[in-house]
Design an enzyme around this catalytic site. Structure first.
Site, PDB file in Angstrom:
ATOM      1  N   ARG A  29      12.986  -7.627 -34.835  1.00  0.00           N
ATOM      2  CA  ARG A  29      13.914  -7.767 -35.172  1.00  0.00           C
ATOM      3  C   ARG A  29      14.063  -7.441 -36.788  1.00  0.00           C
ATOM      4  O   ARG A  29      13.720  -7.622 -37.489  1.00  0.00           O
ATOM      5  CB  ARG A  29      13.573  -9.631 -35.871  1.00  0.00           C
ATOM      6  CG  ARG A  29      13.289 -10.385 -34.699  1.00  0.00           C
ATOM      7  CD  ARG A  29      13.338 -12.006 -34.380  1.00  0.00           C
ATOM      8  NE  ARG A  29      13.369 -12.577 -33.339  1.00  0.00           N
ATOM      9  CZ  ARG A  29      13.259 -12.837 -32.466  1.00  0.00           C
ATOM     10  NH1 ARG A  29      11.267 -13.003 -32.116  1.00  0.00           N
ATOM     11  NH2 ARG A  29      13.258 -14.327 -31.665  1.00  0.00           N
TER      12      ARG A  29
ATOM     13  N   ARG B 150      16.417  -3.854 -32.462  1.00  0.00           N
ATOM     14  CA  ARG B 150      17.848  -4.626 -32.669  1.00  0.00           C
ATOM     15  C   ARG B 150      18.515  -4.395 -34.106  1.00  0.00           C
ATOM     16  O   ARG B 150      18.041  -4.783 -35.497  1.00  0.00           O
ATOM     17  CB  ARG B 150      17.125  -5.824 -32.559  1.00  0.00           C
ATOM     18  CG  ARG B 150      18.451  -6.832 -32.344  1.00  0.00           C
ATOM     19  CD  ARG B 150      18.350  -8.186 -32.218  1.00  0.00           C
ATOM     20  NE  ARG B 150      17.521  -9.626 -33.271  1.00  0.00           N
ATOM     21  CZ  ARG B 150      17.740 -10.374 -33.250  1.00  0.00           C
ATOM     22  NH1 ARG B 150      17.320 -11.192 -31.775  1.00  0.00           N
ATOM     23  NH2 ARG B 150      16.469 -11.182 -34.048  1.00  0.00           N
TER      24      ARG B 150
ATOM     25  N   ASN C 133      16.877 -18.031 -26.532  1.00  0.00           N
ATOM     26  CA  ASN C 133      17.076 -19.158 -28.634  1.00  0.00           C
ATOM     27  C   ASN C 133      18.283 -19.116 -28.052  1.00  0.00           C
ATOM     28  O   ASN C 133      18.922 -20.491 -28.325  1.00  0.00           O
ATOM     29  CB  ASN C 133      16.394 -18.543 -28.965  1.00  0.00           C
ATOM     30  CG  ASN C 133      14.703 -18.151 -28.952  1.00  0.00           C
ATOM     31  OD1 ASN C 133      14.330 -18.602 -28.275  1.00  0.00           O
ATOM     32  ND2 ASN C 133      14.451 -17.186 -29.508  1.00  0.00           N
ATOM     33  N   ASP C 134      18.633 -18.298 -28.463  1.00  0.00           N
ATOM     34  CA  ASP C 134      20.962 -18.243 -28.650  1.00  0.00           C
ATOM     35  C   ASP C 134      21.495 -18.462 -27.531  1.00  0.00           C
ATOM     36  O   ASP C 134      22.201 -19.906 -27.327  1.00  0.00           O
ATOM     37  CB  ASP C 134      21.026 -17.023 -29.628  1.00  0.00           C
ATOM     38  CG  ASP C 134      21.149 -17.120 -31.199  1.00  0.00           C
ATOM     39  OD1 ASP C 134      21.190 -18.362 -31.281  1.00  0.00           O
ATOM     40  OD2 ASP C 134      20.133 -15.804 -30.729  1.00  0.00           O
TER      41      ASP C 134
ATOM     42  N   ARG D 282      20.620 -24.804 -33.382  1.00  0.00           N
ATOM     43  CA  ARG D 282      19.121 -24.603 -33.076  1.00  0.00           C
ATOM     44  C   ARG D 282      18.072 -25.004 -33.998  1.00  0.00           C
ATOM     45  O   ARG D 282      17.184 -25.346 -34.153  1.00  0.00           O
ATOM     46  CB  ARG D 282      18.517 -23.284 -32.391  1.00  0.00           C
ATOM     47  CG  ARG D 282      18.707 -22.055 -33.538  1.00  0.00           C
ATOM     48  CD  ARG D 282      18.655 -20.645 -32.797  1.00  0.00           C
ATOM     49  NE  ARG D 282      17.459 -20.442 -32.656  1.00  0.00           N
ATOM     50  CZ  ARG D 282      17.245 -19.095 -32.533  1.00  0.00           C
ATOM     51  NH1 ARG D 282      17.729 -18.431 -32.469  1.00  0.00           N
ATOM     52  NH2 ARG D 282      15.850 -18.241 -32.633  1.00  0.00           N
TER      53      ARG D 282
ATOM     54  N   CYS E  15      13.961 -11.710 -24.199  1.00  0.00           N
ATOM     55  CA  CYS E  15      13.339 -11.697 -25.301  1.00  0.00           C
ATOM     56  C   CYS E  15      13.426 -13.181 -25.810  1.00  0.00           C
ATOM     57  O   CYS E  15      12.436 -12.914 -27.702  1.00  0.00           O
ATOM     58  CB  CYS E  15      13.418  -9.895 -25.896  1.00  0.00           C
ATOM     59  SG  CYS E  15      15.384 -10.288 -26.545  1.00  0.00           S
TER      60      CYS E  15
HETATM   61  C1  PEP Z   1      17.058 -14.966 -28.858  1.00  0.00           C
HETATM   62  O1  PEP Z   1      18.326 -15.469 -29.244  1.00  0.00           O
HETATM   63  O2  PEP Z   1      16.441 -15.655 -27.946  1.00  0.00           O
HETATM   64  C2  PEP Z   1      16.627 -14.458 -29.785  1.00  0.00           C
HETATM   65  C3  PEP Z   1      15.240 -13.341 -29.011  1.00  0.00           C
HETATM   66  O3  PEP Z   1      17.227 -13.810 -30.894  1.00  0.00           O
HETATM   67  P1  PEP Z   1      16.601 -14.800 -32.151  1.00  0.00           P
HETATM   68  O4  PEP Z   1      15.948 -15.558 -32.091  1.00  0.00           O
HETATM   69  O5  PEP Z   1      16.064 -13.539 -32.278  1.00  0.00           O
HETATM   70  O6  PEP Z   1      18.046 -15.497 -31.915  1.00  0.00           O
HETATM   71 MG    MG Z   2      19.325 -14.417 -31.198  1.00  0.00          MG
END
Ligand code: PEP
Ligand code: MG
Length: 551
Positions: free
Chosen positions: A300, A336, A457-458, A468, A505
């Site tokens: 990241r 990334r 996550n997103d 979130r 990821c």
């Molecule tokens: C995600 O969104 O799953 C991701 C890996 O990116 P981040 O959590 O950094 O937004």
């Molecule tokens: Mg993300």
């Protein structure tokens, strides 16, 4: 004894003393030193006091936590004699006639920013020490002569590694913490799906959010149980003993997993899974190697931008990426590109305040509006690619044209470097699939790139229409939702049809309750926080072992 329930954001147990992290920064006013000589004497007296304090703290820490853990305080005491730091402060006072507080605050910001940008993880960590030492000097200067005694006594108990307590912690607050001195994180607000919680898991620090703890608990003994989401204040002997035993058991479990180091991650069907690690800082590479991850599936990179007070230059970024590439010795390192915006706001970006930041100008949107920022990063990555196996991963894609534009910028970078006769290697291009739009056009996107990485996550946030960051919606934020799981299947199918590999990821990659499902779905790669690598390998290879035993 008092048990308080919050939400567990990062597992594990920690026992230690609480330290409230003040939100309000000490405001340092610039003043004129009428008598520069007197001001220098005031600074020197503060330096002397700071040195005595640190000596005492070091001795206490040696007794309590051993020489190795105490070394940090001796290192800080040495910093008080650092010629460059002292020259800076002395010059400011003598030449510019400013007050000692202002000179120290400037030295703090200047030296911390400079160290934070270095590629050497050891030197980078010293940024937090410079801040600590400078804050100590500022406190002593603020107290003035004669008042220190009592305050210093109070502070001393808080010098050993502590449990940080805060109302809320931003990702940049968390990145600024001195990792060697943080046992656990507790915040009264916060969501388990926020980037701060993701960071705590990456750093392997037990963490709780939404913990309704009152103020003024500094110095109190506490047990943080990140698995159950509880804090026990002032535990009795029996409870302390119980948790100390649990910590020992956890250590034993970790030791058992070490026998999986060096083993390949192969499924019962004989498929090799790429088991990678997620990192947020160059220094995390140590944990990656210790836990035998087969590569870095997600760096990241934006956290590097969050540590500094200005844009990192191409050269500074190059050193970080090169060091990662070299340390990983040919194993893949997926960088990334900048995913800034929403909760990640470096002040120097001057991002506009948005009414709906999760749906706002973030990640690739910022990079395409301000392509010079992305180009600097791409140039650094491409130059570092001559030293190892680097790949670029682009976040928050929703449209095909965005990918095409990124590819144009990459072509520009490549031809510039060719023109400058700067060597670079082959750099694979991947996309984060983390929006429903990207899922639905995954077939078209797949034909443009080398790999996909699913950001669950997103993807959960945008599929379920749940911010979130909003802790009051944790109940609804269900990353096991059938809509999310079906999307994952769809992305895997689209990728495989186009002949490219696909990984996960997001945090779901480390959810052992879904590992079997992901393998059945055909996933090629799982990228998890370093501390989870061996557990997930265990999950994958023990399935294989079970099946070997059956046959
Ligand atoms: C995600 O969104 O799953 C991701 C890996 O990116 P981040 O959590 O950094 O937004
Ligand atoms: Mg993300």
């Amino acid at each position: 004894m008092n048990t308080i329930t919050g939400k567990g954001a990062s597992g594990g147990i920690a026992i230690g003393r609480l330290k409230e992290l003040g939100k309000e920064k000490r405001v340092i006013k610039k003043g004129k030193a009428e008598d520069a000589k007197a001001e220098l004497r005031r600074f020197e007296a503060a330096r002397e006091t700071a040195s005595c304090e640190l000596r005492e703290i070091y001795e206490k820490a040696v007794r309590e936590v051993g020489k190795e853990n105490a070394a940090i305080f001796e290192g800080q005491r040495m910093m008080l004699c650092d010629v460059d730091y002292l020259d800076f402060v002395w010059n400011m006072i003598e030449e510019k006639s400013v007050n000692a507080e202002y000179a120290v605050a400037l030295a703090r910001d200047d030296f911390a920013a400079m160290l934070a940008k270095l590629s050497d993880p050891y030197m980078k960590e010293r940024a937090a020490d410079v801040r600590d030492v400078s804050e100590r000097l500022l406190r002593i200067l603020a107290q003035g002569e004669g008042k220190e005694g009592e305050e210093i006594e109070k502070d001393k108990d808080l010098e050993a590694p502590y449990i940080i307590l805060a109302d809320d912690l931003t990702p940049s607050d968390t990145m600024q913490l001195n990792r060697n001195r943080v046992l656990a994180l507790i915040s009264r607000k916060g969501s388990i799906n926020s980037h701060t919680s993701v960071l705590a898991r990456t750093m392997n620090i037990p963490s709780l959010v939404c913990a309704p703890l009152k103020k003024e608990l500094d110095g109190r003994l506490a047990i943080v149980d990140g698995d159950s989401g509880t804090v026990i204040l002032e535990p009795d002997e029996e409870t302390l003993h119980l948790y100390q035993n649990r910590m020992k058991e956890e250590e034993k479990r970790k030791k058992r997993l070490l026998c999986l180091k060096g083993r390949q991650t192969v499924t019962e069907g004989g498929k090799q899974i790429r088991l990678y690690a997620n990192i947020s800082a160059a220094e995390d590479v140590t944990a990656v190697l210790e836990n035998d991850a087969e590569g870095i599936g997600l760096f990241r990179s934006e956290f590097f931008y969050l540590q500094g007070s200005d844009f990192p230059t191409e050269q500074e970024q190059f050193y970080v990426y090169k060091a990662l590439a070299e340390k990983m010795e040919g194993k893949k390192v997926v960088i990334r590109t900048l995913d800034i915006g929403a909760d990640k706001q470096p002040p120097y970006f001057h991002l506009k305040k948005e009414k709906n930041p999760a749906l706002g100008c973030r990640a690739i949107r910022i990079c395409l509006k301000r392509p010079e920022i992305l180009k600097t990063q791409l140039r650094a990555i491409y130059q570092a690619s001559a030293y190892g196996n680097l790949a670029v991963l682009v976040p928050m894609i929703v449209s095909l044209w965005e990918v095409k534009r990124v590819k144009e910028l990459i072509e520009e970078v490549q031809s510039e470097l060719l023109h400058e006769a700067v060597p670079f290697g082959k750099v694979e291009l991947g996309l984060m699939i983390e929006t429903p739009a990207a899922v639905m056009i995954a077939d078209e996107l797949a034909s443009e790139v080398d790999f996909f990485s699913i950001g669950t996550n997103d993807l959960t946030q945008y599929t379920l229409a749940i911010d979130r960051q909003n802790e009051s919606l944790d109940l609804f934020y269900d990353s096991h939702h059938p809509a999310v799981l079906r999307m994952i299947q769809r992305v895997i199918d689209s990728a495989h049809k186009a002949g490219i590999p696909v990984g996960i990821c997001g945090e779901l990659a480390a959810d052992a309750s879904l590992t079997n499902l992901f393998l059945k779905m055909g996933i090629d790669e799982l990228s998890v926080s370093p501390a989870m690598v061996l557990s997930i390998r265990d999950k994958i290879v023990s399935r294989q072992k079970e099946s070997e035993e059956k046959h």
